[in-house]
Design a protein around this motif. Structure first.
Motif, PDB file in Angstrom:
ATOM      1  N   THR A 108       6.036   0.634   8.067  1.00 54.49           N
ATOM      2  CA  THR A 108       5.224   1.764   7.612  1.00 54.49           C
ATOM      3  C   THR A 108       5.970   2.493   6.499  1.00 54.49           C
ATOM      4  O   THR A 108       7.205   2.529   6.471  1.00 54.49           O
ATOM      5  N   LEU A 109       5.203   3.069   5.606  1.00 53.38           N
ATOM      6  CA  LEU A 109       5.790   3.897   4.550  1.00 53.38           C
ATOM      7  C   LEU A 109       6.349   5.173   5.171  1.00 53.38           C
ATOM      8  O   LEU A 109       5.731   5.760   6.065  1.00 53.38           O
ATOM      9  N   ASP A 110       7.506   5.615   4.676  1.00 50.41           N
ATOM     10  CA  ASP A 110       8.038   6.887   5.155  1.00 50.41           C
ATOM     11  C   ASP A 110       7.196   8.044   4.635  1.00 50.41           C
ATOM     12  O   ASP A 110       6.969   9.014   5.357  1.00 50.41           O
ATOM     13  N   PHE A 127      10.668   2.889   3.501  1.00 55.88           N
ATOM     14  CA  PHE A 127       9.846   2.452   4.627  1.00 55.88           C
ATOM     15  C   PHE A 127      10.690   2.375   5.883  1.00 55.88           C
ATOM     16  O   PHE A 127      11.919   2.377   5.824  1.00 55.88           O
TER      17      PHE A 127
END
Length: 163
Positions: A108-110, A127
């Protein structure tokens, strides 16, 4: 003829690479020969580990093992009583917690800086991979042809990372 009774040292939990240990005590003196005896279980054969106050066998939990019980059905190899008669092992079923299913990692993207905050568009390429514990994480940026243990650094434009 000697008869063996099987006990288990712990009910778990057991994960990939953990040892499930079985102890077999016989009601008469026994001797082992070649090939070394192995305990036959519903997960696979448990190898002889040591002989002392009984015979100790170990099974190593493999990827894909997933059960709440394990059956011990007998042995293979050479195990006899003092009159050279094959011994028997009383079949047994044990309740255990075996989870050899590796968790499926997700990426997941941060920070999603796109228009709606959940569109997968970002100006920050950092991420997070979860779960990150309990194994080796490898990354591919070419559709799975090549893999590396080093996290890639996303560049400007579309990026595809497989974990």
């Amino acid at each position: 003829m000697a008869t063996g009774t099987v006990t288990i040292t712990s009910t778990g939990p057991y994960g990939i690479g953990d040892y499930i240990e079985f102890n077999v005590n016989f009601d008469a003196t026994t001797a082992r020969g070649f090939p070394e005896p192995e305990l036959v279980t519903s997960l696979g054969n448990a190898e002889l580990f040591t002989v002392g106050a009984g015979y100790f066998f170990r099974y190593i939990v493999q990827a894909g093992d997933d059960t709440s019980s394990v059956d011990v059905t007998g042995y293979i190899g050479n195990l006899t009583d003092t009159s050279s008669n094959p011994v028997t092992i009383t079949p047994a079923t044990f309740s255990v917690d075996v989870d050899g299913i590796a968790p499926t990692p997700t990426i997941t993207l941060d920070t999603d800086t796109g228009a709606d905050g959940a569109d997968g568009v970002t100006s920050d390429g950092s991420f997070t991979v979860t779960p990150s514990e309990g194994g080796t994480i490898e990354y591919s940026t070419d559709g799975g042809s090549n893999w590396s243990g080093t996290p890639p650094t996303p560049g400007q434009g579309p990026n595809t990372i497989i974990v």
